[in-house]
Design a protein around this motif. Structure first.
Motif, PDB file in Angstrom:
ATOM      1  N   ILE A   1      33.553  52.647  17.046  1.00 37.34           N
ATOM      2  CA  ILE A   1      32.435  52.795  16.000  1.00 37.34           C
ATOM      3  C   ILE A   1      31.350  53.419  16.707  1.00 37.34           C
ATOM      4  N   ARG A   2      30.762  54.247  16.425  1.00 44.68           N
ATOM      5  CA  ARG A   2      29.621  55.259  17.149  1.00 44.68           C
ATOM      6  C   ARG A   2      28.360  54.858  16.197  1.00 44.68           C
ATOM      7  N   ILE A   3      27.186  54.584  17.154  1.00 44.54           N
ATOM      8  CA  ILE A   3      25.986  54.147  16.206  1.00 44.54           C
ATOM      9  C   ILE A   3      24.951  54.972  16.834  1.00 44.54           C
ATOM     10  N   PHE A   4      24.459  55.765  15.962  1.00 45.67           N
ATOM     11  CA  PHE A   4      23.768  57.100  16.369  1.00 45.67           C
ATOM     12  C   PHE A   4      22.086  56.761  16.647  1.00 45.67           C
ATOM     13  N   ARG A   5      21.593  56.596  17.788  1.00 48.06           N
ATOM     14  CA  ARG A   5      20.214  56.080  18.236  1.00 48.06           C
ATOM     15  C   ARG A   5      19.319  56.921  17.365  1.00 48.06           C
ATOM     16  N   LEU A   6      19.182  58.316  17.799  1.00 53.63           N
ATOM     17  CA  LEU A   6      18.125  59.126  17.045  1.00 53.63           C
ATOM     18  C   LEU A   6      18.014  58.925  15.482  1.00 53.63           C
ATOM     19  N   ALA A   7      19.003  59.178  15.019  1.00 46.99           N
ATOM     20  CA  ALA A   7      19.280  59.165  13.664  1.00 46.99           C
ATOM     21  C   ALA A   7      18.529  57.926  13.093  1.00 46.99           C
ATOM     22  N   LEU A   8      18.949  56.854  13.665  1.00 50.00           N
ATOM     23  CA  LEU A   8      18.443  55.669  13.173  1.00 50.00           C
ATOM     24  C   LEU A   8      16.857  55.595  13.594  1.00 50.00           C
ATOM     25  N   CYS A   9      16.507  55.856  14.516  1.00 48.82           N
ATOM     26  CA  CYS A   9      14.952  55.698  14.766  1.00 48.82           C
ATOM     27  C   CYS A   9      14.199  56.579  13.707  1.00 48.82           C
ATOM     28  N   ASP A  10      15.042  57.762  13.349  1.00 46.51           N
ATOM     29  CA  ASP A  10      14.213  58.915  12.663  1.00 46.51           C
ATOM     30  C   ASP A  10      14.027  58.034  11.043  1.00 46.51           C
ATOM     31  N   VAL A  11      14.745  57.290  10.661  1.00 44.35           N
ATOM     32  CA  VAL A  11      14.673  56.491   9.291  1.00 44.35           C
ATOM     33  C   VAL A  11      13.881  55.352   9.040  1.00 44.35           C
ATOM     34  N   CYS A  12      13.637  54.873  10.525  1.00 43.21           N
ATOM     35  CA  CYS A  12      12.898  53.521  10.519  1.00 43.21           C
ATOM     36  C   CYS A  12      11.304  53.687  10.813  1.00 43.21           C
ATOM     37  N   GLU A  13      10.536  52.712  10.304  1.00 44.91           N
ATOM     38  CA  GLU A  13       9.192  52.695  10.428  1.00 44.91           C
ATOM     39  C   GLU A  13       8.771  52.001  11.738  1.00 44.91           C
TER      40      GLU A  13
ATOM     41  N   VAL B   1      32.510  49.649  20.428  1.00 43.32           N
ATOM     42  CA  VAL B   1      31.350  50.149  19.691  1.00 43.32           C
ATOM     43  C   VAL B   1      30.525  51.047  20.897  1.00 43.32           C
ATOM     44  N   LEU B   2      30.195  52.231  20.518  1.00 42.73           N
ATOM     45  CA  LEU B   2      29.433  53.070  21.298  1.00 42.73           C
ATOM     46  C   LEU B   2      27.999  53.451  20.700  1.00 42.73           C
ATOM     47  N   VAL B   3      27.004  53.687  21.632  1.00 40.43           N
ATOM     48  CA  VAL B   3      25.830  54.240  21.201  1.00 40.43           C
ATOM     49  C   VAL B   3      25.709  55.451  21.527  1.00 40.43           C
ATOM     50  N   GLU B   4      25.239  56.452  20.670  1.00 35.82           N
ATOM     51  CA  GLU B   4      25.116  57.998  20.908  1.00 35.82           C
ATOM     52  C   GLU B   4      24.011  58.259  20.499  1.00 35.82           C
TER      53      GLU B   4
ATOM     54  N   MET C   1       9.863  56.721  13.428  1.00 34.26           N
ATOM     55  CA  MET C   1       9.444  56.018  14.689  1.00 34.26           C
ATOM     56  C   MET C   1       9.510  56.794  15.782  1.00 34.26           C
ATOM     57  N   GLN C   2       9.137  56.463  16.911  1.00 39.78           N
ATOM     58  CA  GLN C   2       9.377  57.171  18.131  1.00 39.78           C
ATOM     59  C   GLN C   2      10.813  56.804  18.646  1.00 39.78           C
ATOM     60  N   PRO C   3      11.827  57.361  19.047  1.00 41.75           N
ATOM     61  CA  PRO C   3      13.145  56.808  19.633  1.00 41.75           C
ATOM     62  C   PRO C   3      12.769  55.781  20.520  1.00 41.75           C
ATOM     63  N   LEU C   4      13.647  54.674  20.409  1.00 40.80           N
ATOM     64  CA  LEU C   4      13.602  53.796  21.522  1.00 40.80           C
ATOM     65  C   LEU C   4      14.443  54.304  22.845  1.00 40.80           C
ATOM     66  N   PRO C   5      13.868  53.855  23.892  1.00 47.26           N
ATOM     67  CA  PRO C   5      14.912  53.997  24.967  1.00 47.26           C
ATOM     68  C   PRO C   5      16.334  53.795  24.826  1.00 47.26           C
ATOM     69  N   GLU C   6      17.204  54.517  25.417  1.00 49.40           N
ATOM     70  CA  GLU C   6      18.580  54.184  25.274  1.00 49.40           C
ATOM     71  C   GLU C   6      18.810  52.636  25.671  1.00 49.40           C
ATOM     72  N   GLU C   7      18.337  52.197  26.669  1.00 44.25           N
ATOM     73  CA  GLU C   7      18.530  50.635  27.054  1.00 44.25           C
ATOM     74  C   GLU C   7      18.158  49.685  26.268  1.00 44.25           C
ATOM     75  N   ARG C   8      16.896  49.905  25.609  1.00 48.28           N
ATOM     76  CA  ARG C   8      16.524  48.855  24.516  1.00 48.28           C
ATOM     77  C   ARG C   8      17.358  49.380  23.095  1.00 48.28           C
ATOM     78  N   PHE C   9      17.748  50.407  22.896  1.00 46.96           N
ATOM     79  CA  PHE C   9      18.322  50.413  21.585  1.00 46.96           C
ATOM     80  C   PHE C   9      19.773  49.730  21.774  1.00 46.96           C
ATOM     81  N   GLU C  10      20.426  49.826  22.938  1.00 47.69           N
ATOM     82  CA  GLU C  10      21.795  49.529  23.266  1.00 47.69           C
ATOM     83  C   GLU C  10      21.619  47.816  23.103  1.00 47.69           C
ATOM     84  N   GLN C  11      20.700  47.246  23.595  1.00 44.06           N
ATOM     85  CA  GLN C  11      20.283  45.845  23.656  1.00 44.06           C
ATOM     86  C   GLN C  11      20.279  45.331  22.180  1.00 44.06           C
TER      87      GLN C  11
END
Length: 114
Positions: free
Chosen positions: A68-80, A33-36, A1-11
């Motif tokens: 704890i680091r949560i990786f936005r782009l990697a997660l968006c890559d694996v999701c439909e 917990v950090l989002v990167e 899927m296309q990456p979500l904007p940082e603000e939405r992902f953090e939400q």
């Protein structure tokens, strides 16, 4: 899927944290917990725990917080889609918090959280 904007992902990460059961959340100690976007060395990594698990803390006073680091782009890559992303974020958050609690990957596989 296309990456979500940082603000939405953090939400969504915040909502996942809100879903962690209170009795489990109460055990978390000195962890942030950090989002990167991505892990520098392992770009496909969804999340990582960096710190000293609760089960290994003897002389811990004055230590910097665990991370704890949560990786936005990697997660968006694996999701439909966003619904799938919501599920994967929750699984990743729980997985990394389990490491904070001292649960290793083998046990997480047995529990279905790896």
């Amino acid at each position: 899927m296309q990456p979500l904007p940082e603000e939405r992902f953090e939400q969504l990460v915040g909502e996942a944290l809100d879903e962690v059961p209170d009795e489990l959340f109460a055990q978390f100690d000195n962890v942030v917990v950090l989002v990167e976007d991505r892990h520098e060395d392992e770009p496909d990594l969804l999340g990582i725990y960096e710190g000293i698990p609760l089960t290994e803390r003897d002389e811990y006073a004055g230590a910097m917080p665990d991370v704890i680091r949560i990786f936005r782009l990697a997660l968006c890559d694996v999701c439909e889609d966003e619904d799938h992303l919501v599920d994967e974020i929750y699984v990743t958050v729980v997985h990394e918090f389990a490491h904070h609690l001292g649960i290793d990957d083998d046990r997480l596989h047995e529990l279905g959280w790896a």
